[in-house]
Design a protein around this motif. Structure first.
Motif, PDB file in Angstrom:
ATOM      1  N   ASN A 115     -22.081  -3.132  42.395  1.00  0.00           N
ATOM      2  CA  ASN A 115     -22.504  -1.910  43.055  1.00  0.00           C
ATOM      3  C   ASN A 115     -21.521  -1.599  44.169  1.00  0.00           C
ATOM      4  O   ASN A 115     -21.799  -1.791  45.342  1.00  0.00           O
ATOM      5  CB  ASN A 115     -23.920  -2.103  43.606  1.00  0.00           C
ATOM      6  N   GLU A 116     -20.347  -1.139  43.771  1.00  0.00           N
ATOM      7  CA  GLU A 116     -19.302  -0.900  44.759  1.00  0.00           C
ATOM      8  C   GLU A 116     -19.498   0.450  45.435  1.00  0.00           C
ATOM      9  O   GLU A 116     -19.768   1.455  44.776  1.00  0.00           O
ATOM     10  CB  GLU A 116     -17.929  -0.953  44.096  1.00  0.00           C
ATOM     11  N   ARG A 128     -26.103   1.693  49.984  1.00  0.00           N
ATOM     12  CA  ARG A 128     -27.398   1.555  49.344  1.00  0.00           C
ATOM     13  C   ARG A 128     -27.474   0.265  48.543  1.00  0.00           C
ATOM     14  O   ARG A 128     -26.523  -0.094  47.862  1.00  0.00           O
ATOM     15  CB  ARG A 128     -27.648   2.747  48.402  1.00  0.00           C
ATOM     16  N   ALA A 129     -28.613  -0.382  48.632  1.00  0.00           N
ATOM     17  CA  ALA A 129     -28.808  -1.606  47.864  1.00  0.00           C
ATOM     18  C   ALA A 129     -29.541  -1.264  46.575  1.00  0.00           C
ATOM     19  O   ALA A 129     -30.110  -0.189  46.441  1.00  0.00           O
ATOM     20  CB  ALA A 129     -29.612  -2.599  48.682  1.00  0.00           C
ATOM     21  N   CYS A 130     -29.494  -2.184  45.633  1.00  0.00           N
ATOM     22  CA  CYS A 130     -30.155  -1.944  44.350  1.00  0.00           C
ATOM     23  C   CYS A 130     -31.579  -2.468  44.380  1.00  0.00           C
ATOM     24  O   CYS A 130     -31.890  -3.436  45.052  1.00  0.00           O
ATOM     25  CB  CYS A 130     -29.371  -2.621  43.236  1.00  0.00           C
ATOM     26  N   ILE A 165     -20.933 -11.192  53.046  1.00  0.00           N
ATOM     27  CA  ILE A 165     -20.400  -9.839  53.014  1.00  0.00           C
ATOM     28  C   ILE A 165     -19.135  -9.737  52.177  1.00  0.00           C
ATOM     29  O   ILE A 165     -18.252 -10.582  52.275  1.00  0.00           O
ATOM     30  CB  ILE A 165     -20.165  -9.363  54.454  1.00  0.00           C
ATOM     31  N   ASN A 166     -19.085  -8.708  51.346  1.00  0.00           N
ATOM     32  CA  ASN A 166     -17.921  -8.432  50.509  1.00  0.00           C
ATOM     33  C   ASN A 166     -17.545  -9.537  49.548  1.00  0.00           C
ATOM     34  O   ASN A 166     -16.394  -9.662  49.161  1.00  0.00           O
ATOM     35  CB  ASN A 166     -16.705  -8.077  51.382  1.00  0.00           C
ATOM     36  N   MET A 205     -25.084  -6.315  39.874  1.00  0.00           N
ATOM     37  CA  MET A 205     -25.340  -5.112  40.676  1.00  0.00           C
ATOM     38  C   MET A 205     -25.802  -5.432  42.094  1.00  0.00           C
ATOM     39  O   MET A 205     -25.773  -4.576  42.960  1.00  0.00           O
ATOM     40  CB  MET A 205     -26.360  -4.209  39.987  1.00  0.00           C
ATOM     41  N   TYR A 206     -26.226  -6.671  42.323  1.00  0.00           N
ATOM     42  CA  TYR A 206     -26.652  -7.024  43.678  1.00  0.00           C
ATOM     43  C   TYR A 206     -25.488  -7.424  44.583  1.00  0.00           C
ATOM     44  O   TYR A 206     -25.679  -7.829  45.715  1.00  0.00           O
ATOM     45  CB  TYR A 206     -27.700  -8.137  43.623  1.00  0.00           C
TER      46      TYR A 206
END
Ligand SMILES: *[C@@H]1O[C@H](CO)[C@@H](O)[C@H](O)[C@H]1NC(C)=O
Ligand SMILES: *[C@@H]1O[C@H](CO)[C@@H](O)[C@H](O)[C@H]1NC(C)=O
Ligand SMILES: *[C@@H]1O[C@H](CO)[C@@H](O)[C@H](O)[C@H]1NC(C)=O
Ligand SMILES: *[C@@H]1O[C@H](CO)[C@@H](O)[C@H](O)[C@H]1NC(C)=O
Ligand SMILES: *[C@@H]1O[C@H](CO)[C@@H](O)[C@H](O)[C@H]1NC(C)=O
Ligand SMILES: *[C@@H]1O[C@H](CO)[C@@H](O)[C@H](O)[C@H]1NC(C)=O
Length: 258
Positions: A115-116, A128-130, A165-166, A205-206
């Motif tokens: 989810n870039e 936005r988070a999934c 993170i990242n 996606m997370y």
């Protein structure tokens, strides 16, 4: 003559008080303005989308819920107080994952890919988070079985990856969490183990995790023992000496009524 003098003084005192009052008003007004200005300047240097203090780990470890000091889930089924406290912790933790909350706060994402949300020149915020729906946890969602299996000596334990993170976990390949009994005799006692979502899969996606303004969750449930993350870019064991970087073992012991 006397009357005049005292009359003059009476006029003078209120004036003096007014002057003193004015002085303090300006003085404190100035202090307030200075404080506000300093605060404002400081806040300009803080990016609300990036946590000021980040996890020092470059590779995520695992955590479990309910969270216990020893990272062990040990209880006696007849000792209801203990497992009820675990159930309470899970209820609290999972409140945020209620489908309604997830739908309201997070995005429906395409599974199987990261989810870039890149900042291409302009800041792409908020990130936005999934959605991770509570119902995805099936029998361990606590919705049908409100004791999460604890009442029956088949407790659900949440395994959660720490957020980094990242970090592109899995390097584009599917990941999963797998758990095994540590000893052969445990396997018999434990019986069948179930994972939710199926196979302990963690969707790409997370990832990546962008920071505190985003709620990302990756989790899998198991009915028991030693777990590890299988991901292309997470080695075993990590070389870091950090406390939580190593996959942790957890145990269960539940007395049965026989
Ligand atoms: C989540 O759902 C459960 C079960 O429907 C409910 O008891 C709980 O209050 C909800 N929690 C929140 C935070 O909405
Ligand atoms: C979560 O649940 C809601 C409603 O129950 C549904 O509309 C949504 O598509 C679900 N999201 C995912 C990722 O399954
Ligand atoms: C709860 O039970 C109902 C009926 O058996 C089932 O349809 C539903 O999928 C279950 N919910 C979860 C989250 O497992
Ligand atoms: C994942 O694969 C896509 C498509 O092949 C590629 O564009 C992307 O750079 C890859 N990402 C990582 C982190 O390897
Ligand atoms: C879990 O991941 C490992 C390593 O990537 C893979 O070998 C295994 O088949 C996966 N298991 C499942 C159930 O997907
Ligand atoms: C569990 O608790 C019951 C009642 O307190 C006690 O009789 C039993 O010995 C305990 N079982 C274990 C394995 O400690």
């Amino acid at each position: 003559m006397d009357g005049h003098l005292s009359g003059g003084l009476e006029l003078c005192f209120p004036f003096l008080y007014a002057l003193i009052l004015l002085f303090y008003l300006i003085f404190y007004g100035f202090l307030t303005a200075l404080f506000t200005l300093t605060m404002w300047v400081m806040l300009q240097t803080v990016d609300p989308n990036i946590p000021k203090y980040q996890d020092r780990l470059s590779v995520p470890g695992m955590m479990i819920r309910p969270k216990t000091d020893a990272l062990e889930i040990t209880y006696n089924v007849s000792n209801t107080e203990v497992w009820e406290s675990y159930v309470k912790m899970l209820n609290n933790f999972l409140g945020a994952y209620n489908n309604s909350k997830q739908v309201a706060a997070n995005e429906f994402c395409r599974p199987g890919q990261y989810n870039e949300q890149p900042d291409n020149g302009v800041l792409n915020i908020p990130k936005r988070a999934c959605q991770f729906n509570r119902t995805m946890l099936g029998d361990c969602s606590g919705l049908n079985d409100t004791s999460y299996g604890y009442r029956d000596g088949r407790p659900c334990v949440l395994v959660k990856m720490n957020r980094v993170i990242n970090f592109y976990a899995g390097a584009n390949k599917t990941m999963n969490i797998s758990c095994f009994p540590k000893k052969e005799e445990d396997a018999q006692k434990l019986g069948e183990m179930a994972m939710f979502p199926a196979n302990g899969n963690i969707d790409l996606m997370y990832f990546p995790y962008y920071g505190k303004k985003v709620q990302v969750s990756n989790m899998a449930w198991t009915h028991n023992i030693e777990c590890k993350i299988n991901a292309a870019n997470i080695g075993h064991p990590p070389t870091s000496r950090d406390k939580f970087s190593r996959p942790r073992a957890f145990q269960r012991s539940a007395s049965t009524k026989d």
